[in-house]
Design a protein around this motif. Sequence first.
Motif, PDB file in Angstrom:
ATOM      1  N   TYR A  90     -19.298 -20.392   5.299  1.00  0.00           N
ATOM      2  CA  TYR A  90     -20.549 -21.123   5.135  1.00  0.00           C
ATOM      3  C   TYR A  90     -20.264 -22.618   5.253  1.00  0.00           C
ATOM      4  CZ  TYR A  90     -22.196 -16.611   3.607  1.00  0.00           C
ATOM      5  OH  TYR A  90     -22.512 -15.278   3.567  1.00  0.00           O
ATOM      6  N   TYR A  92     -21.787 -26.349   5.086  1.00  0.00           N
ATOM      7  CA  TYR A  92     -22.845 -27.225   4.592  1.00  0.00           C
ATOM      8  C   TYR A  92     -22.680 -28.604   5.231  1.00  0.00           C
ATOM      9  CZ  TYR A  92     -22.958 -23.385   1.303  1.00  0.00           C
ATOM     10  OH  TYR A  92     -23.007 -22.120   0.761  1.00  0.00           O
ATOM     11  N   LEU A 127     -31.423 -26.580   3.409  1.00  0.00           N
ATOM     12  CA  LEU A 127     -31.255 -25.930   2.112  1.00  0.00           C
ATOM     13  C   LEU A 127     -31.759 -26.844   1.000  1.00  0.00           C
ATOM     14  CD1 LEU A 127     -30.032 -23.642   0.317  1.00  0.00           C
ATOM     15  CD2 LEU A 127     -27.871 -24.917   0.400  1.00  0.00           C
ATOM     16  N   ALA A 142     -18.855 -27.999  -1.328  1.00  0.00           N
ATOM     17  CA  ALA A 142     -18.934 -26.655  -1.901  1.00  0.00           C
ATOM     18  C   ALA A 142     -17.682 -26.361  -2.717  1.00  0.00           C
ATOM     19  CB  ALA A 142     -19.086 -25.625  -0.788  1.00  0.00           C
ATOM     20  N   TYR A 151     -20.855 -23.541  -6.449  1.00  0.00           N
ATOM     21  CA  TYR A 151     -21.652 -24.732  -6.722  1.00  0.00           C
ATOM     22  C   TYR A 151     -21.673 -25.610  -5.475  1.00  0.00           C
ATOM     23  CZ  TYR A 151     -20.875 -23.461 -11.627  1.00  0.00           C
ATOM     24  OH  TYR A 151     -20.819 -22.793 -12.823  1.00  0.00           O
ATOM     25  N   LEU A 152     -22.745 -26.374  -5.336  1.00  0.00           N
ATOM     26  CA  LEU A 152     -22.824 -27.372  -4.283  1.00  0.00           C
ATOM     27  C   LEU A 152     -23.110 -28.716  -4.939  1.00  0.00           C
ATOM     28  CD1 LEU A 152     -22.680 -27.502  -1.138  1.00  0.00           C
ATOM     29  CD2 LEU A 152     -25.185 -27.647  -1.179  1.00  0.00           C
ATOM     30  N   LYS A 164     -26.415 -24.562  -8.375  1.00  0.00           N
ATOM     31  CA  LYS A 164     -25.715 -23.286  -8.296  1.00  0.00           C
ATOM     32  C   LYS A 164     -26.155 -22.581  -7.025  1.00  0.00           C
ATOM     33  CE  LYS A 164     -25.300 -20.617 -11.912  1.00  0.00           C
ATOM     34  NZ  LYS A 164     -25.592 -19.847 -13.161  1.00  0.00           N
ATOM     35  N   LEU A 165     -25.196 -22.065  -6.285  1.00  0.00           N
ATOM     36  CA  LEU A 165     -25.513 -21.268  -5.110  1.00  0.00           C
ATOM     37  C   LEU A 165     -25.574 -19.804  -5.509  1.00  0.00           C
ATOM     38  CD1 LEU A 165     -23.200 -23.040  -2.513  1.00  0.00           C
ATOM     39  CD2 LEU A 165     -25.698 -23.159  -2.591  1.00  0.00           C
ATOM     40  N   ASN A 166     -26.582 -19.104  -5.015  1.00  0.00           N
ATOM     41  CA  ASN A 166     -26.639 -17.670  -5.231  1.00  0.00           C
ATOM     42  C   ASN A 166     -25.547 -16.974  -4.436  1.00  0.00           C
ATOM     43  OD1 ASN A 166     -28.879 -17.716  -6.982  1.00  0.00           O
ATOM     44  ND2 ASN A 166     -30.294 -17.857  -5.256  1.00  0.00           N
ATOM     45  N   MET A 169     -25.073 -17.430  -0.757  1.00  0.00           N
ATOM     46  CA  MET A 169     -24.565 -18.750  -0.362  1.00  0.00           C
ATOM     47  C   MET A 169     -25.556 -19.571   0.455  1.00  0.00           C
ATOM     48  SD  MET A 169     -21.605 -18.834  -1.818  1.00  0.00           S
ATOM     49  CE  MET A 169     -20.614 -20.133  -1.066  1.00  0.00           C
ATOM     50  N   SER A 171     -29.005 -19.745  -0.641  1.00  0.00           N
ATOM     51  CA  SER A 171     -30.145 -20.033  -1.499  1.00  0.00           C
ATOM     52  C   SER A 171     -29.638 -20.584  -2.817  1.00  0.00           C
ATOM     53  CB  SER A 171     -31.011 -18.787  -1.727  1.00  0.00           C
ATOM     54  OG  SER A 171     -30.282 -17.776  -2.406  1.00  0.00           O
ATOM     55  N   ILE A 172     -30.517 -21.283  -3.526  1.00  0.00           N
ATOM     56  CA  ILE A 172     -30.149 -22.002  -4.741  1.00  0.00           C
ATOM     57  C   ILE A 172     -30.645 -21.258  -5.967  1.00  0.00           C
ATOM     58  CG2 ILE A 172     -30.493 -24.155  -6.014  1.00  0.00           C
ATOM     59  CD1 ILE A 172     -30.691 -25.578  -3.304  1.00  0.00           C
TER      60      ILE A 172
END
Length: 313
Positions: A90, A92, A127, A142, A151-152, A164-166, A169, A171-172
């Motif tokens: 992933y 970002y 996002l 990340a 976490y992001l 917090k990332l679900n 990865m 969605s928040i």
Amino acid sequence: MKLRNETKTSGNPLFSGWYADPEARIFEGKYWIYPTYSAPYEEQTFFDAFYSEDLVTWNKVERILEMKDISWAHKAMWAPSPIEHKGKYYYYFAANDIQSNDELGGIGVAVADRPEGPFKDALGKPLVDQIYHGAQPIDPHAFIDDDGQAYLYYGGWGHCNVVKLNDDMISIGTFEDGTTYKSITPDKFIEGPCMIKREGKYYFMWSEGGWGGPNYSVAYAIASSPLGPFQREKKILQQDPDVATGAGHHGMIQIPEKDEWYIVYHRRPLTETNHNHRAVCIDRLYFDEGGYIKPVKITFEGVTAHPSSNFSK
């Protein structure tokens, strides 16, 4: 017969070209660096990546993600932070440099099956696309904790947030107190957050000063939680009048199963005045007996070879 010492070092910069904001990772038994292509905004339309098996010799992978593949990006893309989760990668990144909540842009996420991509837009939209707690949505970083929670960290304009990332990865999630965007801004924070964990402690780092000037630098804090509070300790990376200026916005590499750390960062040559002339470098980072980070000495030599084939040895 006495043999010459031919210990090879990486040298700094690590590779040619104008690059900045490097994120550093170990993926699939190789060292990886993911930087910004350092150019005027209208030319920041793609990302390259670099990998090495020894920290010394680096190989370039071109255009692992391009603006043409991000439907909502139109102005610039920079400051990537990839991470691996359940076999997927992933990625970002910041795009469009939004100045208000009326503009489209912020932090995007792309996904790939391999560290070298090609990465594809995972959402078709940012996002993080709004300004919360005064933090411009740029410079994502990340981090996955030992318990698997991702976490992001992100932020500009002197404000830093964490989400917090679900598990997907892309969605928040929400914190235990029901909030989504948590402000964790330490003293003198400007941008470029970075998190590592060592011996149960969280070392949160960030960039200070203006990115285009000589005083760009890195400071840090230590906490017992990934959410802080983060009380500033001191600067650990900054210009050296004999080497380079503008040393900042970094990533970190830890040799697996060893307390051996390297800081990967960008800096500007002494004779250069162009803000975009930034180059990626690497130097050793040390901790003292009390667990505090020692100031980093920036060098032209870089680091000696550390073959990734030795990871499991």
